[in-house]
Design a protein around this motif. Structure first.
Motif, mmCIF file in Angstrom:
data_model
loop_
_atom_site.group_PDB
_atom_site.id
_atom_site.type_symbol
_atom_site.label_atom_id
_atom_site.label_comp_id
_atom_site.label_asym_id
_atom_site.label_seq_id
_atom_site.Cartn_x
_atom_site.Cartn_y
_atom_site.Cartn_z
ATOM 1 N N SER A 293 0.832 -1.195 0.000
ATOM 2 C CA SER A 293 0.000 0.000 0.000
ATOM 3 C C SER A 293 0.869 1.247 0.000
ATOM 4 O O SER A 293 1.861 1.314 0.736
ATOM 5 C CB SER A 293 -0.910 -0.015 1.231
ATOM 6 O OG SER A 293 -1.724 1.123 1.261
ATOM 7 N N THR A 294 0.498 2.203 -0.821
ATOM 8 C CA THR A 294 1.186 3.494 -0.845
ATOM 9 C C THR A 294 0.151 4.602 -0.761
ATOM 10 O O THR A 294 -0.986 4.428 -1.189
ATOM 11 C CB THR A 294 2.020 3.675 -2.132
ATOM 12 O OG1 THR A 294 1.152 3.569 -3.263
ATOM 13 C CG2 THR A 294 3.119 2.636 -2.238
ATOM 14 N N GLY A 295 0.537 5.725 -0.209
ATOM 15 C CA GLY A 295 -0.359 6.875 -0.125
ATOM 16 C C GLY A 295 -1.037 6.974 1.218
ATOM 17 O O GLY A 295 -0.506 6.549 2.250
ATOM 18 N N ALA A 296 -2.234 7.524 1.193
ATOM 19 C CA ALA A 296 -2.987 7.799 2.420
ATOM 20 C C ALA A 296 -3.408 6.511 3.117
ATOM 21 O O ALA A 296 -3.562 5.466 2.490
ATOM 22 C CB ALA A 296 -4.227 8.634 2.087
ATOM 23 N N ALA A 297 -3.611 6.614 4.419
ATOM 24 C CA ALA A 297 -4.108 5.484 5.203
ATOM 25 C C ALA A 297 -5.577 5.256 4.866
ATOM 26 O O ALA A 297 -6.329 6.205 4.633
ATOM 27 C CB ALA A 297 -3.946 5.761 6.686
ATOM 28 N N LEU A 298 -5.968 3.993 4.825
ATOM 29 C CA LEU A 298 -7.349 3.639 4.502
ATOM 30 C C LEU A 298 -8.112 3.278 5.761
ATOM 31 O O LEU A 298 -7.560 2.649 6.664
ATOM 32 C CB LEU A 298 -7.374 2.449 3.542
ATOM 33 C CG LEU A 298 -6.665 2.623 2.207
ATOM 34 C CD1 LEU A 298 -6.730 1.337 1.405
ATOM 35 C CD2 LEU A 298 -7.254 3.769 1.418
ATOM 36 N N ASP A 299 -9.386 3.663 5.795
ATOM 37 C CA ASP A 299 -10.226 3.222 6.905
ATOM 38 C C ASP A 299 -10.682 1.785 6.629
ATOM 39 O O ASP A 299 -10.417 1.226 5.569
ATOM 40 C CB ASP A 299 -11.396 4.174 7.121
ATOM 41 C CG ASP A 299 -12.319 4.278 5.909
ATOM 42 O OD1 ASP A 299 -12.097 3.570 4.919
ATOM 43 O OD2 ASP A 299 -13.265 5.075 5.960
ATOM 44 N N ALA A 300 -11.371 1.191 7.580
ATOM 45 C CA ALA A 300 -11.774 -0.213 7.464
ATOM 46 C C ALA A 300 -12.705 -0.446 6.277
ATOM 47 O O ALA A 300 -12.600 -1.472 5.595
ATOM 48 C CB ALA A 300 -12.443 -0.666 8.757
ATOM 49 N N VAL A 301 -13.603 0.482 6.000
ATOM 50 C CA VAL A 301 -14.557 0.318 4.900
ATOM 51 C C VAL A 301 -13.832 0.363 3.554
ATOM 52 O O VAL A 301 -14.055 -0.484 2.681
ATOM 53 C CB VAL A 301 -15.662 1.398 4.974
ATOM 54 C CG1 VAL A 301 -16.565 1.333 3.763
ATOM 55 C CG2 VAL A 301 -16.467 1.243 6.247
ATOM 56 N N ALA A 302 -12.948 1.341 3.382
ATOM 57 C CA ALA A 302 -12.206 1.456 2.120
ATOM 58 C C ALA A 302 -11.304 0.241 1.918
ATOM 59 O O ALA A 302 -11.196 -0.284 0.808
ATOM 60 C CB ALA A 302 -11.391 2.744 2.102
ATOM 61 N N TRP A 303 -10.651 -0.226 3.006
ATOM 62 C CA TRP A 303 -9.776 -1.397 2.902
ATOM 63 C C TRP A 303 -10.587 -2.635 2.515
ATOM 64 O O TRP A 303 -10.174 -3.414 1.649
ATOM 65 C CB TRP A 303 -9.046 -1.605 4.226
ATOM 66 C CG TRP A 303 -8.184 -2.826 4.254
ATOM 67 C CD1 TRP A 303 -8.394 -3.969 4.973
ATOM 68 C CD2 TRP A 303 -6.960 -3.037 3.534
ATOM 69 N NE1 TRP A 303 -7.383 -4.863 4.747
ATOM 70 C CE2 TRP A 303 -6.493 -4.329 3.863
ATOM 71 C CE3 TRP A 303 -6.233 -2.268 2.642
ATOM 72 C CZ2 TRP A 303 -5.331 -4.856 3.331
ATOM 73 C CZ3 TRP A 303 -5.066 -2.802 2.109
ATOM 74 C CH2 TRP A 303 -4.623 -4.076 2.452
ATOM 75 N N THR A 304 -11.730 -2.833 3.137
ATOM 76 C CA THR A 304 -12.589 -3.971 2.822
ATOM 77 C C THR A 304 -13.070 -3.907 1.379
ATOM 78 O O THR A 304 -13.106 -4.930 0.682
ATOM 79 C CB THR A 304 -13.798 -4.022 3.780
ATOM 80 O OG1 THR A 304 -13.314 -4.057 5.122
ATOM 81 C CG2 THR A 304 -14.664 -5.227 3.516
ATOM 82 N N ASN A 305 -13.429 -2.713 0.916
ATOM 83 C CA ASN A 305 -13.860 -2.561 -0.474
ATOM 84 C C ASN A 305 -12.713 -2.859 -1.441
ATOM 85 O O ASN A 305 -12.929 -3.451 -2.500
ATOM 86 C CB ASN A 305 -14.404 -1.157 -0.716
ATOM 87 C CG ASN A 305 -15.731 -0.929 -0.025
ATOM 88 O OD1 ASN A 305 -16.432 -1.881 0.341
ATOM 89 N ND2 ASN A 305 -16.079 0.320 0.193
ATOM 90 N N CYS A 306 -11.502 -2.450 -1.100
ATOM 91 C CA CYS A 306 -10.328 -2.760 -1.930
ATOM 92 C C CYS A 306 -10.113 -4.265 -2.021
ATOM 93 O O CYS A 306 -9.857 -4.795 -3.101
ATOM 94 C CB CYS A 306 -9.071 -2.115 -1.353
ATOM 95 S SG CYS A 306 -8.892 -0.388 -1.709
ATOM 96 N N ILE A 307 -10.209 -4.931 -0.893
ATOM 97 C CA ILE A 307 -10.010 -6.385 -0.872
ATOM 98 C C ILE A 307 -11.077 -7.078 -1.719
ATOM 99 O O ILE A 307 -10.776 -7.976 -2.514
ATOM 100 C CB ILE A 307 -10.020 -6.916 0.568
ATOM 101 C CG1 ILE A 307 -8.787 -6.423 1.311
ATOM 102 C CG2 ILE A 307 -10.099 -8.437 0.600
ATOM 103 C CD1 ILE A 307 -8.809 -6.704 2.787
ATOM 104 N N SER A 308 -12.311 -6.657 -1.557
ATOM 105 C CA SER A 308 -13.407 -7.266 -2.313
ATOM 106 C C SER A 308 -13.237 -7.052 -3.820
ATOM 107 O O SER A 308 -13.354 -7.990 -4.607
ATOM 108 C CB SER A 308 -14.739 -6.675 -1.841
ATOM 109 O OG SER A 308 -15.794 -7.176 -2.596
ATOM 110 N N ALA A 309 -12.944 -5.823 -4.219
ATOM 111 C CA ALA A 309 -12.762 -5.531 -5.643
ATOM 112 C C ALA A 309 -11.533 -6.253 -6.187
ATOM 113 O O ALA A 309 -11.562 -6.793 -7.303
ATOM 114 C CB ALA A 309 -12.619 -4.025 -5.851
ATOM 115 N N GLY A 310 -10.454 -6.296 -5.408
ATOM 116 C CA GLY A 310 -9.242 -6.978 -5.847
ATOM 117 C C GLY A 310 -9.447 -8.475 -5.995
ATOM 118 O O GLY A 310 -8.956 -9.082 -6.952
ATOM 119 N N ALA A 311 -10.163 -9.080 -5.064
ATOM 120 C CA ALA A 311 -10.431 -10.523 -5.144
ATOM 121 C C ALA A 311 -11.270 -10.859 -6.372
ATOM 122 O O ALA A 311 -11.005 -11.844 -7.068
ATOM 123 C CB ALA A 311 -11.133 -10.999 -3.874
#
Length: 183
Positions: free
Chosen positions: A155-173
């Protein structure tokens, strides 16, 4: 784009790198020009975690497997491109692996000024270099296709909150599933 080469399994060049019951895996990332810097070392660590997860080390005792990646151009999503190139190079070399571990980059853009808006983050799959510069964060995920779990992340850039991180994981999967179906 990135070029990947696999050397091995072969006898290690030094006894210090030899493990009697398993293979050692070495990942080397070379930049397009110049000497490797911090970004290449971070990418090496990310790829080491990804490839350590899938390679069946016990099949090759007392050997070394070296994966060398040369970054040819940086058009965005370099970590995902390098991860997929390394995995496919190991597959092409016939190295025994337990699963597929494909990578995808997810750009995260927080709407509003300074991310103060309550609107959900906008996600961009496989962002270009220009889109990466505009994103607040870029997350590169490697997903084990058979177990549907994250193998490694960068991960690079700004810190992600739990919702954004979960959405990233879901979209990435989901994106990795599409990539796996393509293979």
């Amino acid at each position: 784009s990135a070029l990947a080469a696999v050397y091995g399994p072969r006898e290690p060049k030094s006894r210090a790198r030899e493990l009697f019951d398993r293979a050692t895996l070495e990942v080397i990332v070379r930049p397009r020009v110049g000497a490797p810097g911090l970004a290449e070392k971070q990418l090496e660590a990310y790829l080491q975690r990804q490839l350590d997860h899938v390679v069946l080390h016990k099949e090759y005792p007392r050997t070394q497997i070296t994966v060398v990646l040369q970054v040819a151009s940086e058009d965005g999503a370099t970590g995902a491109v390098a991860g997929n190139a390394a995995f496919l190079a190991l597959l092409d070399a016939g190295v025994a692996m337990r699963a597929t571990a494909l990578s995808v980059a997810v750009g995260v853009f927080f709407p509003g000024e300074d991310g103060a808006s309550l609107a959900p983050a906008v996600l961009l799959l496989d962002p270009t270099e220009a889109e990466e510069r505009d994103c607040d964060a870029v997350v590169t995920l490697s997903v084990d296709g058979s177990r549907e779990q994250i193998v490694s992340s960068l991960s690079t850039g700004a810190a992600l909150d739990a919702v954004a991180w979960t959405n990233c994981i879901s979209a990435g999967a989901k994106a990795c599933k599409v990539l796996e179906a393509f293979l």
